[in-house]
Design an enzyme around this catalytic site. Structure first.
Site, short mmCIF file in Angstrom:
data_model
loop_
_atom_site.label_atom_id
_atom_site.label_comp_id
_atom_site.label_asym_id
_atom_site.label_seq_id
_atom_site.Cartn_x
_atom_site.Cartn_y
_atom_site.Cartn_z
N PHE A 1 11.32 7.31 6.76
CA PHE A 1 12.55 6.60 7.10
C PHE A 1 12.81 6.58 8.61
O PHE A 1 13.08 5.52 9.18
CB PHE A 1 13.75 7.22 6.36
CG PHE A 1 15.05 6.54 6.68
CD1 PHE A 1 15.43 5.38 6.04
CD2 PHE A 1 15.91 7.07 7.65
CE1 PHE A 1 16.63 4.75 6.32
CE2 PHE A 1 17.12 6.44 7.94
CZ PHE A 1 17.47 5.28 7.28
N ALA B 1 19.61 -2.22 2.45
CA ALA B 1 19.28 -1.19 1.48
C ALA B 1 17.90 -0.67 1.84
O ALA B 1 17.06 -1.41 2.35
CB ALA B 1 19.27 -1.75 0.06
N CYS B 2 17.68 0.61 1.62
CA CYS B 2 16.37 1.21 1.85
C CYS B 2 16.06 2.09 0.65
O CYS B 2 16.85 2.98 0.31
CB CYS B 2 16.38 2.04 3.14
SG CYS B 2 14.78 2.81 3.51
N VAL B 3 14.94 1.81 0.00
CA VAL B 3 14.59 2.54 -1.20
C VAL B 3 13.14 3.00 -1.17
O VAL B 3 12.28 2.34 -0.57
CB VAL B 3 14.82 1.68 -2.48
CG1 VAL B 3 16.29 1.36 -2.65
CG2 VAL B 3 14.02 0.40 -2.43
N VAL C 1 14.54 -2.64 2.74
CA VAL C 1 13.36 -1.92 3.22
C VAL C 1 12.83 -1.10 2.04
O VAL C 1 13.57 -0.30 1.45
CB VAL C 1 13.70 -0.99 4.40
CG1 VAL C 1 12.47 -0.22 4.87
CG2 VAL C 1 14.32 -1.79 5.55
#
Length: 132
Positions: free
Chosen positions: A90, A110-112, A82
Site C-alpha cells: 500500500f 477504494a483500495c482492496v 486500486v
C-alpha cells in the site's frame, strides 16, 4: 427519453484489452476507464518483474494514456479503485499514486487486497473521470 451516446476509447499508447472489453467508454459526460495492469503497450508483456513500484509506474502511465486519448487529465478523475495482490504494498503504491492524483481535489478511492490479478500482476487501477 433518449439514451446517452456510448463511445469506446482506444489508444495504442496503452495496452490492448486482454478480453472482451474496451480501454475506456464515454457515456453521458463521464469516462469509465477499465483497470490497467503493468503491460507494455508495445509488446503486451508484463513489466517490472514483480517489482510493485515498477508495475505501478507502468499502470499509471497506461491510465494517463487512456485519459489523454479521451481528452482528459488526471485532475478530471473523480473515482479510482486500486487492487493490490498484497496490501503490504500500500505505502509504495500510494506514494506513486499521489504523484499523479495528489494535486487539487484527489479522487475518491477504494483500495482492496485481492487473491490474484491477471497475468500475475501485483497492482491494478481503474478510474472514472468527468469529461469537459
Amino acid at each position: 427519453m433518449t439514451s446517452p451516446t456510448i463511445e469506446a476509447v482506444t489508444t495504442s499508447a496503452a495496452p490492448a484489452p486482454v478480453g472482451p472489453y474496451n480501454q475506456a467508454v464515454k457515456a453521458g459526460g463521464v469516462l469509465y476507464c477499465s483497470g490497467q495492469i503493468a503491460l507494455d503497450p508495445a509488446t503486451g508483456a508484463m513489466v517490472g518483474n514483480g517489482d510493485v513500484e515498477a508495475e505501478t509506474i507502468q499502470v499509471l502511465s497506461n491510465l494517463k494514456a487512456v485519459l489523454a486519448e479521451a481528452g482528459c487529465t488526471p485532475q478530471q478523475v473523480v473515482r479510482t479503485t486500486v487492487f493490490l495482490a498484497d496490501l503490504g504494498d500500500f505505502a509504495k503504491v500510494n506514494a506513486l499514486y499521489a504523484e499523479v492524483f495528489g494535486a487539487g481535489v484527489s479522487p475518491a478511492r477504494a483500495c482492496v487486497e485481492v487473491a490474484a490479478l491477471p497475468k500475475g500482476a501485483r497492482v491494478e487501477i481503474d478510474c472514472i473521470a468527468v469529461l469537459g
